[in-house]
Design an enzyme around this catalytic site. Sequence first.
Site, PDB file in Angstrom:
ATOM      1  N   GLU A 235       0.821  -1.215   0.000  1.00  0.00           N
ATOM      2  CA  GLU A 235       0.000   0.000   0.000  1.00  0.00           C
ATOM      3  C   GLU A 235       0.852   1.262   0.000  1.00  0.00           C
ATOM      4  O   GLU A 235       1.938   1.283   0.590  1.00  0.00           O
ATOM      5  CB  GLU A 235      -0.882   0.015   1.260  1.00  0.00           C
TER       6      GLU A 235
ATOM      7  N   ASP B 233      -7.553  -4.921   8.814  1.00  0.00           N
ATOM      8  CA  ASP B 233      -7.123  -3.688   8.141  1.00  0.00           C
ATOM      9  C   ASP B 233      -7.008  -3.866   6.639  1.00  0.00           C
ATOM     10  O   ASP B 233      -6.238  -3.181   5.978  1.00  0.00           O
ATOM     11  CB  ASP B 233      -5.789  -3.196   8.742  1.00  0.00           C
TER      12      ASP B 233
END
Length: 343
Positions: free
Chosen positions: A56, A227
Amino acid sequence: MVRFVDVGNINRWAAKTGVERILTDMVEYLERDFRRWPSFDKVPRVASHSPLGVIELMPTSDGVTYGFKYVNGHPSNPSRGLQTVTAFGVLADVQSGYPTFWSEMTVLTAFRTAATSAMVARALARPDAHTMAMIGTGTQSEFQALAFRGLLGINRLRVWDTDPEAIAKFVRNLAPLGFEIVVATGATDAVTGADIITTCTADKANATVLTDAMVAPGVHINAIGGDCPGKTELDPGILHRADVFVEFTAQTRIEGEIQQMQPDFPVTEIWQVLLGEATGRTSARQITVFDSVGFAIEDFSALRFLQDAVDQTPFYIDIDLVADPDDPKDLFGLVTAGAPVLV
Ligand SMILES: NC(=O)c1ccc[n+]([C@@H]2O[C@H](COP(=O)([O-])OP(=O)(O)OC[C@H]3O[C@@H](n4cnc5c(N)ncnc54)[C@H](O)[C@@H]3O)[C@@H](O)[C@H]2O)c1
């Protein structure tokens, strides 16, 4: 020159400063930035998913400084001798676009995640909370425990992990620091009598680390392990009974526990509670959930904190990261300056 904090330097700085002090000091930077939340650029992080994990990029800017973090999440990495989460991050000057500061962020992410969790718990947990259950005693766990002691005075821990070696490591690291640690016989035993429950497990699955029946009235849940899409820890029944607090709603709806709920499931962004614009805990029997996924502004705060903390110290090096010719239009001249003259 760009200031760079590598792994050796962040470790030497942490050893000299003390982990608990870093965590409590970092909360000041985090809280200041949460209190000016509307002034930041905000976008859900850009994720590249693969069967084993995710990579990410997490950008933000306050108009003066730009920051981003590169981070991965690969829950099966420890079985191959690798870490679940690694990261690095950069700050840059918005006026020129030039990078100014670069740091390892594997260690810094553990600091910022724990400091954020404790900051939020200080706002949401019952003021008389004294015992925390911890489900998952991997990389993040000691940092979480130290942040909760530093900010909330929590000294009693009830711990559980499916990996006995991870529990043994946790006890080995924290018992000498004065914690009262009970090794539970399972997750249900761990949460019995706990005022705060931290879930920090890693599993790329819709796991049920906590069932609804395990959560007593008045508990604050600090859920950090869910998450990523398809990666959650809590029974949705808990979310129906609780008030749920998030960092940035648009990102948490994709990645957090609330990905299991309707798109209009009500949540409160924590910056509003810190500013007094929204209510947090309203009764001793209320269940509060911090549905933490980790947001770019926390990394920005952590990088700014580290940048200030290492200033005037030996804990960084200058690196020549930006090619910067005297004549800004003559990059070619820079490249060819050392080349032999051809006739
Ligand atoms: N919210 C955030 O800001 C944030 C930041 C960093 C990491 N994380 C997440 O937190 C989690 C923990 O990270 P880490 O670096 O400590 O990972 P880790 O792999 O080092 O530790 C995870 C631990 O969870 C244990 N575990 C897995 N399933 C379990 C279960 N059902 N019950 C009990 N224990 C179980 C594993 O044995 C392991 O010891 C990861 O999912 C990571 O993605 C979130």
